[in-house]
Design a protein around this motif. Structure first.
Motif, short mmCIF file in Angstrom:
data_model
loop_
_atom_site.label_atom_id
_atom_site.label_comp_id
_atom_site.label_asym_id
_atom_site.label_seq_id
_atom_site.Cartn_x
_atom_site.Cartn_y
_atom_site.Cartn_z
N ASP A 4 0.85 -1.19 0.00
CA ASP A 4 0.00 0.00 0.00
C ASP A 4 0.88 1.24 0.00
N ARG A 5 1.99 1.17 -0.76
CA ARG A 5 2.98 2.25 -0.74
C ARG A 5 2.47 3.55 -1.32
N LEU A 6 1.34 3.50 -2.06
CA LEU A 6 0.77 4.73 -2.62
C LEU A 6 -0.44 5.22 -1.83
N GLN A 7 -0.64 4.65 -0.66
CA GLN A 7 -1.76 5.06 0.19
C GLN A 7 -1.69 6.55 0.48
N GLY A 8 -2.82 7.25 0.29
CA GLY A 8 -2.87 8.68 0.55
C GLY A 8 -2.44 9.54 -0.61
N LYS A 9 -1.92 8.92 -1.69
CA LYS A 9 -1.50 9.68 -2.85
C LYS A 9 -2.64 9.80 -3.86
N VAL A 10 -2.62 10.89 -4.63
CA VAL A 10 -3.61 11.14 -5.67
C VAL A 10 -2.89 11.11 -7.01
N ALA A 11 -3.44 10.36 -7.95
CA ALA A 11 -2.78 10.18 -9.24
C ALA A 11 -3.69 10.58 -10.39
N LEU A 12 -3.07 11.08 -11.45
CA LEU A 12 -3.74 11.39 -12.71
C LEU A 12 -3.10 10.56 -13.80
N VAL A 13 -3.92 9.87 -14.59
CA VAL A 13 -3.44 9.09 -15.73
C VAL A 13 -4.18 9.56 -16.97
N THR A 14 -3.46 10.02 -17.99
CA THR A 14 -4.11 10.36 -19.26
C THR A 14 -4.11 9.13 -20.16
N GLY A 15 -5.10 9.06 -21.04
CA GLY A 15 -5.20 7.90 -21.91
C GLY A 15 -5.37 6.62 -21.12
N GLY A 16 -6.25 6.67 -20.12
CA GLY A 16 -6.37 5.55 -19.20
C GLY A 16 -7.46 4.55 -19.52
N THR A 17 -8.01 4.60 -20.72
CA THR A 17 -9.16 3.74 -21.04
C THR A 17 -8.77 2.40 -21.66
N SER A 18 -7.49 2.22 -22.01
CA SER A 18 -7.08 0.96 -22.63
C SER A 18 -5.57 0.78 -22.47
N GLY A 19 -5.11 -0.43 -22.77
CA GLY A 19 -3.68 -0.70 -22.84
C GLY A 19 -2.91 -0.40 -21.57
N ILE A 20 -1.73 0.18 -21.74
CA ILE A 20 -0.87 0.51 -20.61
C ILE A 20 -1.57 1.47 -19.66
#
Length: 261
Positions: A4-20
């Motif tokens: 759970d090393r990313l607990q409390g973090k907020v992330a943004l991913v672009t192009g997140g609907t498929s693939g990588i």
């Protein structure tokens, strides 16, 4: 079992609907991050959101006017941004240097280069306002083709090389400004996404096509999506706190040198 090393973090991913992108949304969420991801395909976005618990926002990555609303939403809902994965990319309309149209060129450069710049720019601006000071990690998805250009994909090859320089420039800027914001580029080799799997299965000789893709790497296989997603998660974590300005290949030694006879 994942940490759970990313607990409390907020992330943004672009192009997140498929693939990588989709694989990374799911990986970051499994490691404890609250994830907002973008894309144009609302149906695919809903499917990924349902699987991961992440939040989908329909968004055009290379349209500057789309960015203020997205970043305002992240600030309102979460109050911070810790990780940004500039992943959205396109090959639509690409060709060789003789045949590519200006529309094809501008389309690929728009998504792969301008879209990445806007992602990095807006992520830095958001991370500067984090409650604990300017801190965060930005990961740019380049490609091994930044080092090994393709003759039939001019704009893609050029854009993937350009965003490596963009990541390095942004990393230097953040350091010079005293921000604890890291910026790195990853350069994947051939990854067995659903798109690649479909190309293999629809070819005249699926076994030969699979062997050709796998044979590009001395490891004699393609990467799987979660291997790349795990790399992004690591770079987004505090474990990678002194890695910035790097271009990091994840290609099974494909670009390391010649395999010999």
């Amino acid at each position: 079992m994942l940490s759970d090393r990313l607990q409390g973090k907020v992330a943004l991913v672009t192009g997140g609907t498929s693939g990588i992108g989709a694989g990374t949304v799911e990986r970051l969420a499994r490691e404890g991050a609250k994830v907002v991801f973008t894309g144009r395909n609302a149906d695919a976005g809903k499917e990924v959101a349902d699987r991961s618990g992440a939040t989908f926002v329909q968004h055009t990555v290379d349209e500057p006017s789309d960015w203020p609303e997205l970043m305002a939403r992240i600030a309102k809902d979460h109050g911070r941004l810790d990780i940004a994965f500039a992943n959205a990319g396109s090959e639509k309309g690409d060709s060789n240097v003789e045949d590519i149209s200006i529309e094809g060129w501008n389309g690929v450069i728009g998504v792969n280069q301008t879209g990445v710049m806007l992602t990095v720019q807006n992520a830095i601006r958001a991370m500067k306002n984090n409650p604990d000071g300017p801190t965060g990690s930005i990961i740019v998805n380049s490609s091994m083709n930044a080092h090994r250009a393709m003759g039939n994909f001019l704009a893609y090859s050029v854009s993937k090389a350009a965003v490596v320089a963009l990541a390095k420039s942004a990393a230097i800027h953040c350091g010079n400004q005293g921000y604890k914001i890291r910026v790195n580029a990853i350069l994947p080799g051939v990854v067995e996404t659903a798109m690649i799997s479909n190309l293999i299965e629809s070819s005249e000789d699926p076994a030969a096509t699979r062997a050709a893709y796998a044979g590009m790497s001395p490891l004699k296989r393609m990467a799987n999506v979660d291997e790349v997603a795990a790399f992004v998660a690591y770079l987004g974590s505090d474990e990678a706190s002194f890695i910035s300005g790097a271009d990091l290949v994840i290609d099974g030694a494909t670009t390391a040198g010649m395999m010999g006879l």
